[in-house]
Design a protein around this motif. Sequence first.
Motif, short mmCIF file in Angstrom:
data_model
loop_
_atom_site.label_atom_id
_atom_site.label_comp_id
_atom_site.label_asym_id
_atom_site.label_seq_id
_atom_site.Cartn_x
_atom_site.Cartn_y
_atom_site.Cartn_z
N PRO A 197 -22.59 -41.34 21.58
CA PRO A 197 -21.43 -40.61 21.08
C PRO A 197 -21.69 -39.12 21.02
CG PRO A 197 -22.69 -41.43 19.25
CD PRO A 197 -23.43 -41.87 20.49
N ALA A 198 -20.66 -38.36 20.78
CA ALA A 198 -20.84 -36.95 20.41
C ALA A 198 -21.53 -36.90 19.05
CB ALA A 198 -19.49 -36.25 20.34
N ASP A 199 -22.30 -35.84 18.81
CA ASP A 199 -23.03 -35.73 17.54
C ASP A 199 -22.07 -35.75 16.36
OD1 ASP A 199 -25.27 -35.51 19.08
OD2 ASP A 199 -25.58 -33.38 18.71
N SER A 200 -22.50 -36.39 15.27
CA SER A 200 -21.69 -36.40 14.05
C SER A 200 -21.84 -35.11 13.26
CB SER A 200 -22.09 -37.59 13.17
OG SER A 200 -23.39 -37.39 12.62
N GLY A 201 -22.82 -34.28 13.61
CA GLY A 201 -23.06 -33.02 12.92
C GLY A 201 -24.36 -32.42 13.43
N SER A 202 -24.69 -31.23 12.93
CA SER A 202 -25.94 -30.57 13.30
C SER A 202 -26.60 -30.04 12.03
CB SER A 202 -25.70 -29.43 14.28
OG SER A 202 -26.91 -28.79 14.64
N LEU A 237 -33.23 -29.51 14.68
CA LEU A 237 -31.81 -29.56 14.36
C LEU A 237 -31.22 -30.74 15.10
CD1 LEU A 237 -30.69 -25.81 14.51
CD2 LEU A 237 -31.69 -27.09 12.61
N GLY A 238 -30.46 -31.58 14.40
CA GLY A 238 -29.95 -32.76 15.06
C GLY A 238 -28.89 -33.47 14.26
N ASP A 239 -28.59 -34.67 14.68
CA ASP A 239 -27.53 -35.49 14.11
C ASP A 239 -28.02 -36.15 12.82
OD1 ASP A 239 -25.67 -37.61 13.59
OD2 ASP A 239 -25.04 -37.54 15.68
N PRO A 240 -27.34 -35.93 11.69
CA PRO A 240 -27.81 -36.52 10.43
C PRO A 240 -27.83 -38.05 10.44
CG PRO A 240 -25.61 -35.60 10.17
CD PRO A 240 -26.13 -35.12 11.49
N LEU A 241 -26.91 -38.68 11.16
CA LEU A 241 -26.89 -40.14 11.19
C LEU A 241 -28.09 -40.70 11.94
CD1 LEU A 241 -23.13 -41.07 11.65
CD2 LEU A 241 -24.46 -40.75 9.55
N ALA A 242 -28.61 -39.95 12.89
CA ALA A 242 -29.83 -40.38 13.57
C ALA A 242 -31.00 -40.36 12.61
CB ALA A 242 -30.11 -39.47 14.77
N ASP A 243 -31.03 -39.39 11.71
CA ASP A 243 -32.10 -39.31 10.71
C ASP A 243 -32.00 -40.46 9.72
OD1 ASP A 243 -34.33 -37.69 10.37
OD2 ASP A 243 -33.41 -36.45 8.82
N LEU A 244 -30.77 -40.76 9.29
CA LEU A 244 -30.56 -41.90 8.40
C LEU A 244 -31.02 -43.18 9.07
CD1 LEU A 244 -29.30 -43.34 5.90
CD2 LEU A 244 -27.12 -43.32 7.15
N ALA A 245 -30.69 -43.36 10.34
CA ALA A 245 -31.05 -44.59 11.06
C ALA A 245 -32.55 -44.74 11.18
CB ALA A 245 -30.39 -44.60 12.44
N SER A 280 -26.96 -51.32 1.86
CA SER A 280 -26.62 -50.62 0.62
C SER A 280 -27.10 -49.19 0.64
CB SER A 280 -27.22 -51.37 -0.58
OG SER A 280 -26.63 -52.65 -0.74
N LEU A 281 -28.28 -48.97 1.21
CA LEU A 281 -28.78 -47.60 1.35
C LEU A 281 -27.84 -46.77 2.21
CD1 LEU A 281 -32.62 -48.11 1.89
CD2 LEU A 281 -31.50 -47.11 -0.11
N ALA A 282 -27.37 -47.36 3.31
CA ALA A 282 -26.45 -46.64 4.18
C ALA A 282 -25.16 -46.28 3.43
CB ALA A 282 -26.14 -47.48 5.41
N SER A 283 -24.66 -47.22 2.64
CA SER A 283 -23.44 -46.97 1.86
C SER A 283 -23.67 -45.88 0.82
CB SER A 283 -22.98 -48.25 1.19
OG SER A 283 -22.61 -49.23 2.15
N ALA A 284 -24.84 -45.88 0.20
CA ALA A 284 -25.16 -44.85 -0.79
C ALA A 284 -25.22 -43.47 -0.14
CB ALA A 284 -26.49 -45.17 -1.47
N TYR A 285 -25.77 -43.41 1.06
CA TYR A 285 -25.83 -42.14 1.78
C TYR A 285 -24.42 -41.66 2.11
CZ TYR A 285 -26.69 -38.79 5.53
OH TYR A 285 -26.69 -37.66 6.32
N ALA A 286 -23.58 -42.57 2.58
CA ALA A 286 -22.20 -42.20 2.91
C ALA A 286 -21.46 -41.69 1.68
CB ALA A 286 -21.47 -43.40 3.51
N GLY A 290 -20.39 -38.06 2.11
CA GLY A 290 -19.05 -38.10 2.65
C GLY A 290 -19.00 -38.31 4.15
N ARG A 291 -20.13 -38.67 4.76
CA ARG A 291 -20.16 -38.86 6.21
C ARG A 291 -19.72 -40.27 6.59
NH1 ARG A 291 -24.82 -35.31 5.73
NH2 ARG A 291 -24.29 -33.37 6.82
N ASP A 292 -19.03 -40.37 7.71
CA ASP A 292 -18.57 -41.64 8.26
C ASP A 292 -19.75 -42.32 8.97
OD1 ASP A 292 -17.38 -43.76 9.54
OD2 ASP A 292 -15.91 -42.56 10.65
N ILE A 293 -20.08 -43.54 8.54
CA ILE A 293 -21.22 -44.25 9.13
C ILE A 293 -20.75 -45.43 9.98
CG2 ILE A 293 -22.83 -43.53 7.32
CD1 ILE A 293 -22.50 -46.36 6.10
N GLY A 294 -19.50 -45.38 10.44
CA GLY A 294 -18.96 -46.48 11.22
C GLY A 294 -19.71 -46.74 12.52
#
Length: 356
Positions: A197-202, A237-245, A280-286, A290-294
């Motif tokens: 996908p396109a990056d969710s953020g930087s 610098l990169g996509d925050p969801l990649a760091d969460l994953a 649950s950790l993913a939900s807590a991060y979201a 406020g980031r979409d983790i879909g």
Amino acid sequence: MADDLPGLSAAAAEPWLRAELPALFAGGPWSAEVISGGLSNITYRLRLPGGTVILRRPPLGHVLPRAHDMAREYRVLSALCGTPVPVPRPLALCTDPGVLGVTFYAMSDVPGSVLRTPADTAALSPAARGALADALISVLADLHDVSPDAVGLGDYGRRSGYCVRQIRTWGAQWERSKTRDLPDMDVLLTRLAEVAPADSGSVIVHGDFRLDNTVVSVPPDGVPGIAAVLDWELSTLGDPLADLAVMLSYWHDPGDAERGSIPVGSAGLTDMAGFPPARSLASAYAARTGRDIGNLPFYMALAWMKLAVICEGVHARYLGGQTVGPGYEKVGPAVPLLVARGLRTLGQPGARPTLA
């Protein structure tokens, strides 16, 4: 003078320590030890007359291009000092190859414990484990809230195209470090490229964020916290969801049948009462950010691919006799298991990725 250790010549290091850390080493006896736990860079604790410091250097033997950049790690520590993200204080950087043959640096020794084994987390109460998980997610969210420009890291990486570059970069790393043919890895890399996908953020990303890359403190009230985040060699610098994953790829829920077969990262540390499941950790991060983790399943497959490549590089150094410490013989067999997890998550071509 201290005894020599693999990768650390005491005779070469002592003059540098005297010159760069005079307040800690004006003279007198000193000692050094290898700190276990890392499967990549070598970390030492130096007991100097004026106190202890931590020294980090790249691994022994062949190092892949752009990997294990100690000057880059030193830079990000310097930038994050004073932010809500807890990091060790950088003390001195050496770029002179005439000292140890590589770039290395010294940083403060942060009081606390690194939880590396199941016995370490088993000693905590269920309530303390839950509090520790909350603290870990909060620190990751705090990191992603730091403005790169505000701390002098605006040029620390490219601002877009992170996921596509990661697939390309780690695919090239695989070709350089692989010790065997693994057709499933080729399939995984192709599938990732197809659905990237396109990056969710930087933001500033750690790149290897997990429980055993932190120093944990337990104050008198018994509620543990994160005293410092360690091992910044993959930061950019990169996509925050990649760091969460990446963090979630190391997290083992209770009942994970493959936990004992993937002895890397936080294996065995979190599959016990009190630690929440990865979802649950993913939900807590979201909720915190406020980031979409879909689209998190894609990022999980990307994380497992990267971890497989890292493990293969570690396995290659182990086969070449260029590792320090125990446990390396268990890393190689984990590679195909991690690749399989990535493929399960992506599913069949045309299907929406789902968490495996």
